[in-house]
Design a protein around this motif. Sequence first.
Motif, PDB file in Angstrom:
ATOM      1  N   VAL A  98       0.850  -1.066  -0.210  1.00 55.97           N
ATOM      2  CA  VAL A  98      -0.271  -0.168  -0.358  1.00 55.97           C
ATOM      3  C   VAL A  98       1.118   1.624   0.037  1.00 55.97           C
ATOM      4  O   VAL A  98       0.507   2.113  -0.980  1.00 55.97           O
ATOM      5  N   ALA A  99       1.993   1.201   0.265  1.00 54.98           N
ATOM      6  CA  ALA A  99       3.166   2.279   1.100  1.00 54.98           C
ATOM      7  C   ALA A  99       3.573   2.966  -0.963  1.00 54.98           C
ATOM      8  O   ALA A  99       3.151   3.872  -0.757  1.00 54.98           O
ATOM      9  N   ALA A 100       3.857   1.260  -1.403  1.00 53.97           N
ATOM     10  CA  ALA A 100       4.209   1.755  -2.817  1.00 53.97           C
ATOM     11  C   ALA A 100       3.207   2.060  -3.736  1.00 53.97           C
ATOM     12  O   ALA A 100       3.332   3.551  -4.593  1.00 53.97           O
ATOM     13  N   VAL A 101       1.843   2.087  -3.384  1.00 50.71           N
ATOM     14  CA  VAL A 101       0.855   2.880  -3.828  1.00 50.71           C
ATOM     15  C   VAL A 101       0.632   4.374  -3.926  1.00 50.71           C
ATOM     16  O   VAL A 101       0.538   4.644  -4.947  1.00 50.71           O
ATOM     17  N   LEU A 102       0.789   4.150  -2.907  1.00 47.24           N
ATOM     18  CA  LEU A 102       0.542   5.343  -2.258  1.00 47.24           C
ATOM     19  C   LEU A 102       1.724   6.363  -2.931  1.00 47.24           C
ATOM     20  O   LEU A 102       1.565   7.149  -3.093  1.00 47.24           O
ATOM     21  N   LEU A 103       3.292   5.920  -2.889  1.00 47.46           N
ATOM     22  CA  LEU A 103       4.115   6.984  -3.601  1.00 47.46           C
ATOM     23  C   LEU A 103       4.242   6.634  -4.817  1.00 47.46           C
ATOM     24  O   LEU A 103       5.782   7.311  -5.512  1.00 47.46           O
ATOM     25  N   GLY A 104       3.769   5.565  -6.037  1.00 48.20           N
ATOM     26  CA  GLY A 104       3.437   5.884  -7.408  1.00 48.20           C
ATOM     27  C   GLY A 104       4.834   4.829  -7.155  1.00 48.20           C
ATOM     28  O   GLY A 104       5.247   5.135  -8.458  1.00 48.20           O
ATOM     29  N   HIS A 105       4.892   3.647  -6.328  1.00 45.62           N
ATOM     30  CA  HIS A 105       6.502   3.097  -6.410  1.00 45.62           C
ATOM     31  C   HIS A 105       6.256   1.840  -8.010  1.00 45.62           C
ATOM     32  O   HIS A 105       4.552   1.709  -7.757  1.00 45.62           O
ATOM     33  N   ILE A 200      -6.129  14.282  -5.207  1.00 47.52           N
ATOM     34  CA  ILE A 200      -4.672  14.118  -4.871  1.00 47.52           C
ATOM     35  C   ILE A 200      -4.498  12.424  -5.945  1.00 47.52           C
ATOM     36  O   ILE A 200      -3.734  12.547  -6.812  1.00 47.52           O
ATOM     37  N   LEU A 201      -6.046  11.399  -6.867  1.00 47.30           N
ATOM     38  CA  LEU A 201      -5.584  11.187  -7.818  1.00 47.30           C
ATOM     39  C   LEU A 201      -5.009  11.716  -8.829  1.00 47.30           C
ATOM     40  O   LEU A 201      -4.506  11.447  -9.997  1.00 47.30           O
ATOM     41  N   ALA A 202      -5.864  12.949  -8.999  1.00 47.03           N
ATOM     42  CA  ALA A 202      -5.321  13.379 -10.494  1.00 47.03           C
ATOM     43  C   ALA A 202      -3.660  14.167 -10.557  1.00 47.03           C
ATOM     44  O   ALA A 202      -3.175  13.811 -11.104  1.00 47.03           O
ATOM     45  N   ALA A 203      -3.752  14.259  -8.459  1.00 49.04           N
ATOM     46  CA  ALA A 203      -2.032  14.884  -9.325  1.00 49.04           C
ATOM     47  C   ALA A 203      -0.813  13.646  -9.076  1.00 49.04           C
ATOM     48  O   ALA A 203      -0.051  14.134 -10.063  1.00 49.04           O
ATOM     49  N   MET A 204      -1.335  12.259  -8.504  1.00 50.06           N
ATOM     50  CA  MET A 204      -0.474  11.778  -8.479  1.00 50.06           C
ATOM     51  C   MET A 204       0.186  11.140  -9.854  1.00 50.06           C
ATOM     52  O   MET A 204       0.341  10.055 -10.716  1.00 50.06           O
ATOM     53  N   ALA A 205      -1.912  11.211 -10.897  1.00 50.02           N
ATOM     54  CA  ALA A 205      -1.745  10.564 -12.110  1.00 50.02           C
ATOM     55  C   ALA A 205      -0.743  11.006 -12.497  1.00 50.02           C
ATOM     56  O   ALA A 205      -0.175  10.672 -14.098  1.00 50.02           O
ATOM     57  N   GLU A 206      -0.813  12.533 -12.830  1.00 45.29           N
ATOM     58  CA  GLU A 206       0.221  13.611 -13.947  1.00 45.29           C
ATOM     59  C   GLU A 206       1.428  13.724 -13.018  1.00 45.29           C
ATOM     60  O   GLU A 206       2.407  13.447 -13.645  1.00 45.29           O
ATOM     61  N   ARG A 207       1.644  13.420 -12.049  1.00 45.73           N
ATOM     62  CA  ARG A 207       3.176  13.410 -11.326  1.00 45.73           C
ATOM     63  C   ARG A 207       3.907  12.515 -11.066  1.00 45.73           C
ATOM     64  O   ARG A 207       5.620  12.427 -11.951  1.00 45.73           O
ATOM     65  N   ARG A 208       2.734  11.301 -11.305  1.00 48.10           N
ATOM     66  CA  ARG A 208       3.767   9.741 -11.216  1.00 48.10           C
ATOM     67  C   ARG A 208       3.585   9.000 -12.048  1.00 48.10           C
ATOM     68  O   ARG A 208       3.595   7.599 -12.140  1.00 48.10           O
ATOM     69  N   GLY A 209       2.212   9.375 -12.573  1.00 47.22           N
ATOM     70  CA  GLY A 209       1.927   8.016 -14.094  1.00 47.22           C
ATOM     71  C   GLY A 209       0.768   6.873 -13.205  1.00 47.22           C
ATOM     72  O   GLY A 209       0.842   6.085 -13.270  1.00 47.22           O
ATOM     73  N   VAL A 210       0.431   7.324 -11.642  1.00 44.85           N
ATOM     74  CA  VAL A 210      -0.637   6.440 -11.056  1.00 44.85           C
ATOM     75  C   VAL A 210      -1.448   6.172 -11.676  1.00 44.85           C
ATOM     76  O   VAL A 210      -2.645   7.337 -11.802  1.00 44.85           O
ATOM     77  N   ASP A 211      -1.842   5.066 -12.402  1.00 42.08           N
ATOM     78  CA  ASP A 211      -3.094   4.566 -11.801  1.00 42.08           C
ATOM     79  C   ASP A 211      -4.288   5.286 -11.314  1.00 42.08           C
ATOM     80  O   ASP A 211      -4.469   4.770 -10.632  1.00 42.08           O
ATOM     81  N   PRO A 212      -5.228   6.121 -11.304  1.00 39.80           N
ATOM     82  CA  PRO A 212      -6.542   6.587 -10.386  1.00 39.80           C
ATOM     83  C   PRO A 212      -6.932   5.122  -9.758  1.00 39.80           C
ATOM     84  O   PRO A 212      -7.369   5.092  -9.188  1.00 39.80           O
ATOM     85  N   GLU A 213      -7.066   4.635 -10.661  1.00 36.00           N
ATOM     86  CA  GLU A 213      -8.205   3.043 -10.211  1.00 36.00           C
ATOM     87  C   GLU A 213      -7.287   2.031  -9.716  1.00 36.00           C
ATOM     88  O   GLU A 213      -7.933   1.131  -8.596  1.00 36.00           O
ATOM     89  N   VAL A 214      -5.987   1.963  -9.751  1.00 37.49           N
ATOM     90  CA  VAL A 214      -5.288   1.553  -8.518  1.00 37.49           C
ATOM     91  C   VAL A 214      -5.878   2.217  -6.563  1.00 37.49           C
ATOM     92  O   VAL A 214      -5.084   1.648  -5.766  1.00 37.49           O
ATOM     93  N   LEU A 215      -5.111   3.243  -6.910  1.00 41.46           N
ATOM     94  CA  LEU A 215      -4.444   4.330  -5.783  1.00 41.46           C
ATOM     95  C   LEU A 215      -6.135   4.710  -5.451  1.00 41.46           C
ATOM     96  O   LEU A 215      -6.624   4.258  -4.048  1.00 41.46           O
ATOM     97  N   ARG A 216      -7.634   4.431  -6.164  1.00 41.86           N
ATOM     98  CA  ARG A 216      -8.210   5.290  -5.488  1.00 41.86           C
ATOM     99  C   ARG A 216      -8.952   4.468  -4.144  1.00 41.86           C
ATOM    100  O   ARG A 216      -9.525   4.811  -2.830  1.00 41.86           O
ATOM    101  N   PRO A 217      -8.702   2.252  -3.814  1.00 40.87           N
ATOM    102  CA  PRO A 217      -9.441   2.112  -3.523  1.00 40.87           C
ATOM    103  C   PRO A 217      -8.640   1.816  -1.543  1.00 40.87           C
ATOM    104  O   PRO A 217      -9.244   2.085  -0.636  1.00 40.87           O
ATOM    105  N   VAL A 218      -7.208   2.742  -2.145  1.00 33.18           N
ATOM    106  CA  VAL A 218      -6.397   2.862  -0.672  1.00 33.18           C
ATOM    107  C   VAL A 218      -7.228   4.257  -0.080  1.00 33.18           C
ATOM    108  O   VAL A 218      -6.781   4.413   1.189  1.00 33.18           O
TER     109      VAL A 218
END
Length: 264
Positions: A98-105, A200-218
């Motif tokens: 979960v920490a890796a998801v939140l950090l975009g790792h 947060i979802l928009a910023a993580m997608a833009e800055r770190r390329g995190v899929d919002p649907e991966v992060l949203r459940p967290v």
Amino acid sequence: MTELRRSLGLAGAPNTRDLGGLPADGGVVRDGLVYRAPALGRLTDTDVDRLGRCGLTDLLDLRHGSEIDVAPPDRLPAGPQVAHIPIFDPAHPVFTYVAAVLLGHDLSAHEGLGAEGTPGAMRAIYRWFVASPAGRAGFATAMNRVADATGPLLYHCSAGKDRTGWLSAILLSALGADRDTVRADYLLSNEVSAAGNEAILAAMAERRGVDPEVLRPVLAAAPEYLDEAFNQVDRDFGSMDGYLRVGLDLDDAVIARLRDRLVD
């Protein structure tokens, strides 16, 4: 009490609210004695003044040191005694995932958990809250601190929905609230945090390329997460009362102090 009255209206921590007014043990939780919150590092000056008017004597920080180190320091008014009660296992694979998801790792090192997805990881964390001796010890310490507080108390984790949400569930249950009341309070986090979570979802997608649907459940306070904890309680201890008394070792005296202090 309306949900608007329960909110402290903090711009930098919208998910901060009073447990006062919720039904418990034939009465209601007293106003102005127990508050739940997310991390308080983004409070405005106005927010700090507003929090100061609550007259806090105690603050419980449920975060691990590794979480505190990477977050802005809590902005607090003068007065509360801060107790750090980390409810977190930095070596547990679910927490590291979960920490890796939140950090975009890169999640390739978490292949098994990645296959189950972040909802599965979150359900596992809620089972850990109940089943882990370390988790139970942390929640027991927090409950004893609430019982022994000399005045208004606030507790928080990072987002104010998981550890804070389960501590609220424990406390409300000890005060005689039913599961519908607990669930409604838990799910309110989604309403008050919705705008911030989308940002947060928009910023993580833009800055770190995190899929919002991966992060949203967290970021969600999902009813199935709370159910996972309650189901673990029923499996391991038979009932919430069994969990309180056996799992957390809260005796009659502690529960009586909680109800005497907190229920009208």
